[in-house]
Design a protein around this motif. Structure first.
Motif, PDB file in Angstrom:
ATOM      1  N   ALA A   1       0.849  -1.194   0.000  1.00 48.32           N
ATOM      2  CA  ALA A   1       0.000   0.000   0.000  1.00 48.32           C
ATOM      3  C   ALA A   1       0.883   1.243   0.000  1.00 48.32           C
ATOM      4  O   ALA A   1       1.059   1.899   1.041  1.00 48.32           O
ATOM      5  N   PRO A   2       1.449   1.596  -1.134  1.00 47.14           N
ATOM      6  CA  PRO A   2       2.365   2.759  -1.182  1.00 47.14           C
ATOM      7  C   PRO A   2       1.648   4.101  -1.107  1.00 47.14           C
ATOM      8  O   PRO A   2       2.302   5.125  -0.918  1.00 47.14           O
ATOM      9  N   THR A   3       0.318   4.143  -1.263  1.00 46.13           N
ATOM     10  CA  THR A   3      -0.401   5.422  -1.201  1.00 46.13           C
ATOM     11  C   THR A   3      -1.460   5.378  -0.106  1.00 46.13           C
ATOM     12  O   THR A   3      -1.908   4.307   0.325  1.00 46.13           O
ATOM     13  N   LYS A   4      -1.908   6.572   0.316  1.00 46.24           N
ATOM     14  CA  LYS A   4      -2.945   6.648   1.348  1.00 46.24           C
ATOM     15  C   LYS A   4      -4.257   6.043   0.864  1.00 46.24           C
ATOM     16  O   LYS A   4      -4.986   5.401   1.627  1.00 46.24           O
ATOM     17  N   LEU A   5      -4.556   6.263  -0.409  1.00 47.68           N
ATOM     18  CA  LEU A   5      -5.792   5.708  -0.959  1.00 47.68           C
ATOM     19  C   LEU A   5      -5.781   4.195  -0.878  1.00 47.68           C
ATOM     20  O   LEU A   5      -6.781   3.571  -0.506  1.00 47.68           O
ATOM     21  N   MET A   6      -4.656   3.597  -1.202  1.00 49.15           N
ATOM     22  CA  MET A   6      -4.575   2.137  -1.169  1.00 49.15           C
ATOM     23  C   MET A   6      -4.689   1.618   0.258  1.00 49.15           C
ATOM     24  O   MET A   6      -5.300   0.581   0.508  1.00 49.15           O
ATOM     25  N   LYS A   7      -4.090   2.359   1.207  1.00 48.52           N
ATOM     26  CA  LYS A   7      -4.244   1.964   2.606  1.00 48.52           C
ATOM     27  C   LYS A   7      -5.701   2.032   3.025  1.00 48.52           C
ATOM     28  O   LYS A   7      -6.212   1.168   3.734  1.00 48.52           O
ATOM     29  N   ALA A   8      -6.371   3.101   2.573  1.00 49.49           N
ATOM     30  CA  ALA A   8      -7.788   3.257   2.905  1.00 49.49           C
ATOM     31  C   ALA A   8      -8.630   2.151   2.300  1.00 49.49           C
ATOM     32  O   ALA A   8      -9.690   1.785   2.847  1.00 49.49           O
TER      33      ALA A   8
ATOM     34  N   ASP B   1      -3.673  -5.991   8.038  1.00 44.28           N
ATOM     35  CA  ASP B   1      -3.603  -7.258   8.792  1.00 44.28           C
ATOM     36  C   ASP B   1      -2.622  -8.258   8.194  1.00 44.28           C
ATOM     37  O   ASP B   1      -2.716  -9.467   8.456  1.00 44.28           O
ATOM     38  N   TYR B   2      -1.674  -7.762   7.378  1.00 43.29           N
ATOM     39  CA  TYR B   2      -0.657  -8.687   6.848  1.00 43.29           C
ATOM     40  C   TYR B   2       0.231  -9.169   7.994  1.00 43.29           C
ATOM     41  O   TYR B   2       0.633  -8.393   8.861  1.00 43.29           O
ATOM     42  N   GLN B   3       0.510 -10.446   8.000  1.00 46.60           N
ATOM     43  CA  GLN B   3       1.352 -11.047   9.025  1.00 46.60           C
ATOM     44  C   GLN B   3       2.724 -11.364   8.446  1.00 46.60           C
ATOM     45  O   GLN B   3       2.836 -12.173   7.527  1.00 46.60           O
ATOM     46  N   TYR B   4       3.733 -10.693   8.970  1.00 38.54           N
ATOM     47  CA  TYR B   4       5.112 -10.898   8.510  1.00 38.54           C
ATOM     48  C   TYR B   4       5.602 -12.237   9.033  1.00 38.54           C
ATOM     49  O   TYR B   4       5.746 -12.437  10.242  1.00 38.54           O
ATOM     50  N   ASP B   5       5.826 -13.171   8.142  1.00 38.64           N
ATOM     51  CA  ASP B   5       6.081 -14.551   8.565  1.00 38.64           C
ATOM     52  C   ASP B   5       7.267 -14.690   9.507  1.00 38.64           C
ATOM     53  O   ASP B   5       7.245 -15.528  10.415  1.00 38.64           O
ATOM     54  N   HIS B   6       8.306 -13.870   9.308  1.00 40.39           N
ATOM     55  CA  HIS B   6       9.483 -13.999  10.169  1.00 40.39           C
ATOM     56  C   HIS B   6       9.197 -13.617  11.610  1.00 40.39           C
ATOM     57  O   HIS B   6       9.959 -13.989  12.516  1.00 40.39           O
ATOM     58  N   ASP B   7       8.115 -12.891  11.847  1.00 37.97           N
ATOM     59  CA  ASP B   7       7.741 -12.518  13.205  1.00 37.97           C
ATOM     60  C   ASP B   7       6.815 -13.540  13.859  1.00 37.97           C
ATOM     61  O   ASP B   7       6.430 -13.372  15.026  1.00 37.97           O
ATOM     62  N   GLN B   8       6.425 -14.566  13.131  1.00 38.52           N
ATOM     63  CA  GLN B   8       5.480 -15.562  13.628  1.00 38.52           C
ATOM     64  C   GLN B   8       6.226 -16.781  14.171  1.00 38.52           C
ATOM     65  O   GLN B   8       7.379 -17.041  13.803  1.00 38.52           O
ATOM     66  N   PRO B   9       5.604 -17.552  15.023  1.00 41.42           N
ATOM     67  CA  PRO B   9       6.222 -18.798  15.498  1.00 41.42           C
ATOM     68  C   PRO B   9       6.577 -19.707  14.317  1.00 41.42           C
ATOM     69  O   PRO B   9       5.787 -19.845  13.374  1.00 41.42           O
TER      70      PRO B   9
END
Length: 448
Positions: free
Chosen positions: A380-387, A393-401
């Motif tokens: 989401a490089p733009t505010k519109l896309m974030k909106a 809610d993307y889960q960064y796999d390296h931060d997961q068990p």
């Protein structure tokens, strides 16, 4: 398949050539006398010049782009280029990469620019284009892009390996096929009709002559002329005498036709069937027959990715290393590098699991169309896309068990699919264990 010149009548004296020149009939080689004057007369290349052929469709569209003609000698590449120039009202210019350098190219390009300014476009035919180096090939790019020339390059070598990517991105590759034995025989019969005399050969000698031509229509006619010149009145040559007369040995197998494909098919199936001795036998036959070792190297690479795959990830590296070693060593030592690859691939564990998985994935991709991936896994490089929820809610796999989130990556309308089923052989057995473990975690973390 018909022969290359099957529909041609004897050329009249001083017949105009497709490029406008007139050549006296007296003294002209037989192959030149039988040269087609229209694209429709070029038999044996129906996939190009037939009613549904690639070149036929191209001409019907009214636009001729730059082309690379790839195929063995004597299959009509030069003739078709001349005829294309005539059919499109382009000025035909021809050079050979063997005898031309940068200075020659500059001269040709300047002439084409002058003609273009006068309203005349140029078709430049470059024979043996693979002989040019990278800098020389790059010189074609600007004059192709600005329309100064329409390039047709002819090569007997695989363009993917011998021409640079920049040139290939600007030209379409068309493959010319070698004439099969029936086509060569038909061509010889046509030559006998034109010459009003039979070839002085026994039946076995005639079969040997067809083999000597090796799929090359021009070579068959040249050999026929040699035989007519050598024969004394009433003399008929058998197969042994034919070899002495023309001083050419019949090939161990026809590199351009059935023998070529039969032996590479046999080699492939021996590797797939894990029989290194049989594989070496067919490999040796091909090398002794003069087969291009790089063709064999390419096929070994196909075997590594198609029949071994991830059962032994080293197989592809071994095949590529063998090709590089042959490039470095040449023959005869380079053949040993390829032989090492043959034995390695034949004795490696086998799996076509990735091959089958890719086929299934392509079918599904084709049937499903342009489905949107889940917005969760999109940036989401733009505010519109974030909106709009991109990346939410993307889960960064390296931060997961266990560095595994188990989140969904599939388009909602498609749902989760399963293509890759690893075998229980070689390294794929370990891959299967990983996939089973991840599937177990996925069920646990997604609530079953």
């Amino acid at each position: 398949m018909g022969d290359l010149f099957s529909s041609m009548e004897p050329a009249p004296a001083d017949e105009p050539r497709p490029d406008g020149d007139r050549v006296p009939a007296a003294g002209r080689p037989l192959a030149d006398r039988l040269r087609p004057t229209q694209l429709a007369e070029v038999a044996g290349q129906d996939h190009l010049v037939g009613p549904e052929g690639a070149l036929t469709r191209m001409l019907e569209s009214g636009s001729l782009g730059s082309l690379i003609f790839w195929g063995p000698p004597g299959t009509g590449k030069t003739t078709v280029a001349r005829l294309l120039a005539g059919a499109t009202d382009l000025r035909f210019e021809q050079i050979s990469a063997i005898f031309s350098g940068v200075a020659d190219l500059k001269k040709v390009f300047e002439g084409a620019r002058v003609r273009r300014a006068a309203g005349q476009r140029t078709l430049l035919f470059v024979d043996e284009i693979h002989r040019f180096n990278r800098a020389q090939l790059d010189a074609f790019l600007p004059v192709m892009e600005d329309g100064t020339i329409t390039l047709i390059g002819a090569t007997t070598e695989n363009p993917s390996f011998e021409l640079n990517a920049a040139l290939l991105s600007r030209a379409r590759v068309l493959t010319f096929r070698a004439l099969d034995p029936a086509a060569i025989e038909s061509l010889l019969a046509r030559a006998e009709t034109i010459g009003d005399r039979p070839l002085p050969l026994t039946a076995d000698a005639r079969v040997a002559l067809v083999a000597m031509a090796d799929g090359d229509g021009r070579a068959s006619l040249t050999l026929a002329e040699e035989i007519w010149r050598a024969a004394r009145p009433g003399e008929v040559f058998d197969a042994a005498q034919l070899v002495e007369v023309v001083q050419r040995r019949a090939p161990i197998y026809d590199k351009g036709q059935d023998g070529h494909y039969n032996l590479i098919s046999a080699l492939h199936k021996c590797v797939r069937g894990s029989d290194p001795d049989a594989a070496l036998y067919y490999f040796a036959r091909m090398i002794e027959a003069g087969e291009d070792p790089l063709f064999i190297a390419r096929r070994l690479t196909v075997m590594a990715v198609e029949d071994i795959g991830l059962a032994d990830p080293q197989a592809l590296q071994v095949a590529n290393a063998a090709k590089d070693a042959y490039d470095f060593l040449g023959l005869p030592e380079g053949a040993l590098a390829l032989a090492n690859a043959v034995v390695y691939l034949a004795t490696a564990p086998k799996s076509n699991a990735v091959y089958m998985a890719l086929a299934g994935a392509r079918r599904t991709a084709k049937a499903g169309g342009s489905l949107m991936p889940p917005r969760t896994i999109l940036n989401a490089p733009t505010k519109l896309m974030k909106a709009e929820g991109y990346g939410a809610d993307y889960q960064y796999d390296h931060d997961q068990p266990d560095a595994f989130s188990g989140q969904n990556y599939w388009p909602e309308k498609l749902g989760r699919q399963h293509f890759y089923e690893p075998s229980q052989r070689g390294f794929e057995r370990e891959i299967g264990k990983r996939l089973d473990w991840w599937e177990k975690l996925r069920r646990e973390r997604r609530g079953g």
